[in-house]
Scaffold this motif. Structure first.
Motif, short mmCIF file in Angstrom:
data_model
loop_
_atom_site.label_atom_id
_atom_site.label_comp_id
_atom_site.label_asym_id
_atom_site.label_seq_id
_atom_site.Cartn_x
_atom_site.Cartn_y
_atom_site.Cartn_z
N TYR A 122 30.05 27.21 54.42
CA TYR A 122 31.44 28.11 54.93
C TYR A 122 31.73 28.38 53.63
CZ TYR A 122 36.22 27.93 56.20
OH TYR A 122 37.74 28.08 56.62
N GLN A 123 32.46 30.44 54.45
CA GLN A 123 33.20 30.92 53.22
C GLN A 123 34.57 30.54 53.35
OE1 GLN A 123 30.11 34.36 54.08
NE2 GLN A 123 31.32 35.00 52.00
N LYS A 124 35.49 30.78 52.58
CA LYS A 124 37.37 30.00 52.61
C LYS A 124 37.23 31.66 52.65
CE LYS A 124 37.85 26.13 49.86
NZ LYS A 124 38.19 25.64 49.27
N SER A 125 36.89 32.09 51.09
CA SER A 125 37.61 33.66 51.21
C SER A 125 36.37 34.41 51.01
CB SER A 125 38.53 33.23 50.11
OG SER A 125 37.74 32.80 48.42
N LEU A 126 36.67 35.67 50.27
CA LEU A 126 35.54 36.43 49.96
C LEU A 126 35.25 35.55 48.62
CD1 LEU A 126 37.43 40.26 49.87
CD2 LEU A 126 35.88 39.10 51.61
N GLU A 127 35.73 34.85 47.85
CA GLU A 127 34.51 34.82 46.68
C GLU A 127 34.27 33.19 46.37
OE1 GLU A 127 37.28 34.40 43.21
OE2 GLU A 127 38.46 36.07 44.39
N ASP A 128 35.28 32.48 47.60
CA ASP A 128 34.70 30.65 47.39
C ASP A 128 34.19 30.45 49.03
OD1 ASP A 128 37.01 29.91 45.05
OD2 ASP A 128 37.81 31.19 46.27
N LYS A 145 31.22 33.43 44.70
CA LYS A 145 30.44 34.37 44.48
C LYS A 145 30.87 34.91 43.28
CE LYS A 145 29.48 35.34 49.02
NZ LYS A 145 29.04 36.46 49.71
N PRO A 146 29.41 36.10 42.07
CA PRO A 146 29.66 36.15 40.73
C PRO A 146 31.01 37.97 41.62
CG PRO A 146 27.53 36.67 41.72
CD PRO A 146 28.02 35.51 42.73
N PHE A 199 53.05 58.57 35.52
CA PHE A 199 52.59 57.25 35.09
C PHE A 199 51.05 57.92 34.51
CE2 PHE A 199 52.11 57.28 39.62
CZ PHE A 199 50.53 56.89 39.78
N LYS A 200 51.43 57.01 33.86
CA LYS A 200 49.16 56.10 33.17
C LYS A 200 49.47 54.50 33.46
CE LYS A 200 49.78 59.40 29.37
NZ LYS A 200 49.83 59.89 28.19
N VAL A 201 48.31 54.29 34.02
CA VAL A 201 48.06 52.60 33.73
C VAL A 201 46.49 52.22 33.83
CG1 VAL A 201 47.54 53.46 36.60
CG2 VAL A 201 48.21 50.92 35.25
N ILE A 202 46.52 51.86 32.31
CA ILE A 202 44.91 50.71 32.71
C ILE A 202 45.10 49.61 33.60
CG2 ILE A 202 43.70 50.18 30.41
CD1 ILE A 202 44.93 51.57 28.88
N TYR A 203 44.13 49.56 34.33
CA TYR A 203 44.49 48.21 35.55
C TYR A 203 42.51 47.53 35.43
CZ TYR A 203 42.66 51.89 38.80
OH TYR A 203 41.56 53.02 39.78
N THR A 204 42.24 46.82 36.07
CA THR A 204 41.02 45.91 36.83
C THR A 204 40.86 45.90 37.75
OG1 THR A 204 41.44 45.14 34.40
CG2 THR A 204 39.19 43.66 35.83
N ASP A 205 39.88 46.69 38.15
CA ASP A 205 39.69 46.53 39.64
C ASP A 205 38.64 45.18 40.02
OD1 ASP A 205 41.31 48.06 41.58
OD2 ASP A 205 39.48 49.40 41.36
N LYS A 206 38.99 44.51 40.77
CA LYS A 206 37.30 43.09 40.79
C LYS A 206 36.44 43.66 42.36
CE LYS A 206 38.94 39.54 43.07
NZ LYS A 206 39.64 38.24 43.14
N TYR A 207 35.85 43.11 41.77
CA TYR A 207 34.46 43.43 42.31
C TYR A 207 33.61 42.10 43.02
CZ TYR A 207 35.35 48.13 42.71
OH TYR A 207 35.25 49.74 41.81
N ILE A 208 32.73 41.68 44.48
CA ILE A 208 32.95 40.14 44.41
C ILE A 208 31.08 40.31 45.01
CG2 ILE A 208 32.71 37.73 46.05
CD1 ILE A 208 35.39 39.21 46.48
N ASP A 210 29.07 42.77 43.32
CA ASP A 210 29.21 43.79 43.06
C ASP A 210 29.03 45.15 44.13
OD1 ASP A 210 28.12 43.76 39.76
OD2 ASP A 210 25.81 42.86 41.15
N THR A 211 29.26 44.36 45.08
CA THR A 211 29.97 45.53 46.13
C THR A 211 30.42 45.71 47.04
OG1 THR A 211 28.08 43.88 48.04
CG2 THR A 211 27.54 45.47 46.83
N ILE A 212 31.82 43.71 47.50
CA ILE A 212 32.49 43.92 47.69
C ILE A 212 33.63 43.85 47.12
CG2 ILE A 212 34.14 42.34 49.27
CD1 ILE A 212 30.99 41.22 49.90
#
Length: 435
Positions: A122-128, A145-146, A199-208, A210-212
């Motif tokens: 059962y997938q509670k969320s995209l990653e859990d 999920k990784p 503006f300029k921004v340094i940010y981090t995107d999350k991938y579940i 590797d594809t989602i």
């Protein structure tokens, strides 16, 4: 002549044999390659799906754990045993409609006339997710999920709005919300940006897996030119025990106030603090309204507007379900009419933590949160208070902070404007980026 024919025949036979050898070698090579490809693992939820038949579906309205398993040939005595064993890990009554689930079937049992699943995921969320395995013995556990975090940089020049600028560049609107709500809420009015602001921004995107795409994880640093001012912002953890993270400028001054402007995002004020308010349903009698109502859809997350300790999380009378938080000896806040609370009495919460969800419990004519603000034990209008700035960096941390931001600021300064698209600069797998 006869000898010539024999020579030619010999050459043909040798050539044919050599071709046969080549064909045999090629066939063997292709066979080995096919076996290698076939043996390649297809990993998901910690299982090699090559070894299973599987069925994917979503929880429908009216579905229960028992209904789903019974529909897939598992008998109720076994369902009861599974539920009893799994209850300490996951309450099977909490399956939510619309959430995906997967059933695994052993390929070894494929010939059986009645196929039964051996695992429910059962997938509670995209990653859990929750795994309930009942192949031999019954086991239940939760996992994730990784996750891959990819650090990126982006720039933009405002033509009409920051949302339009981000949209034109194919960037996530979450960047706008993070800059407007989390970083520059008290220094820039994003409804009054001017053409040419940039503006300029340094940010981090999350991938579940590797594809989602899992959204913007965090903003590490930002720079905004507005009204002729150059406004830097750097993320920094000031309390590792409580996990408190704030944004500070290049001189270590906190960019936030102690309180958020609103307890819900993407909302509007439907009723303000008004001690002389008259209501038609009460015959236009004066009924003081000592809170500020923020209209939002049912189950919109409600955030703590400042760090503090939960003093009440209960349901009472016209307040409905509510949470009250003491921030210090001077300030407390209260959040009314929740559909449900997400915190308990005595719990410490940080600014921005979800403490409940918008509802219509108690006396209310529509979905909203009534936000009440207490100063020295008296309810006041939060928008008429000179609210304190957030806690500054301690002297012992200031040196560490300035050393921490020096290379980040240099990197931010070296970013040119008008980049065509976000640039990926770093990968960190299965763990949060280091602040």
């Amino acid at each position: 002549m006869h000898l010539k024919r024999l020579v030619v025949l010999a050459i043909v036979i040798i050539t044919a044999y050599a071709c046969k050898e080549d064909n045999t070698a090629e066939i063997e090579y292709k066979k080995e390659l096919a076996e290698i490809v076939e043996e390649e693992k297809i990993l998901e939820f910690g299982f090699d799906l090559n070894h299973y038949e599987f069925k994917r579906d979503t929880i429908k309205k009216g579905d229960t754990f028992g209904v789903i398993l019974e529909r897939n040939n598992v008998g109720y005595p076994q369902i009861y045993q599974i539920a009893e064993k799994a209850k300490d890990t996951f309450d099977i009554r909490k399956l939510q409609a619309g959430k995906p689930y997967t059933l695994l079937y052993d390929k070894a049992n494929k010939e059986d006339s009645i196929q039964k699943p051996t695992t429910f995921i059962y997938q509670k969320s995209l990653e859990d997710y929750v795994v309930i395995n009942f192949k031999d013995s019954i086991q239940a556990y939760t996992s994730k999920k990784p996750i891959t975090y990819i650090e990126k940089t982006a720039t933009g020049v405002i033509e009409s709005s920051i949302s339009k600028t981000l949209e034109d560049k194919g960037l996530s609107q979450a960047l706008a919300y993070k800059m407007a709500d989390d970083i520059y809420a008290w220094t820039i009015d994003f409804r009054r940006l001017q053409k040419g602001d940039r503006f300029k921004v340094i940010y981090t995107d999350k991938y579940i897996d590797d594809t989602i795409y899992g959204g913007v994880h965090n903003v590490k640093a930002a720079y905004f030119e507005h009204n002729g001012d150059s406004l830097y912002a750097f993320e920094f953890e000031t309390d590792s025990v409580k996990g408190i993270i704030d944004y500070f400028n290049e001189d270590a001054k906190n960019l936030r106030r102690a309180f958020l402007k609103a307890p819900v995002k993407f909302s509007r004020i439907s009723s303000r603090y008004n001690l002389r308010r008259r209501i038609a349903v009460y015959g236009y009698k004066v009924r003081p309204h000592k809170g500020t109502d923020f209209a939002a859809p049912i189950n919109t997350p409600i955030m703590a507007t400042a760090n503090g300790t939960v003093t009440e999380s209960r349901r009472r009378g016209g307040n409905g379900k509510y949470v009250k938080i003491r921030h210090n000896d001077t300030y407390s806040t209260q959040y009314l009419h929740m559909s449900k609370q997400a915190v308990k009495k005595g719990q410490f919460v940080k600014q921005g933590d979800i403490i409940g969800y918008v509802g219509m419990t108690g006396n209310t004519g529509g979905p909203h949160v009534c936000y009440r603000f207490w100063k020295n034990g008296r309810q006041v209008d939060p928008f008429k208070q000179k609210l304190p700035e957030a806690k500054p960096i301690s002297d012992s941390l200031k040196v560490k902070y300035l050393e921490h931001i020096a290379p980040i600021k240099q990197r931010l300064d070296d970013i040119f404007f008008f980049e065509a698209e976000p640039i990926e600069t770093e990968n960190t797998i299965t763990q949060d980026p280091i602040l």
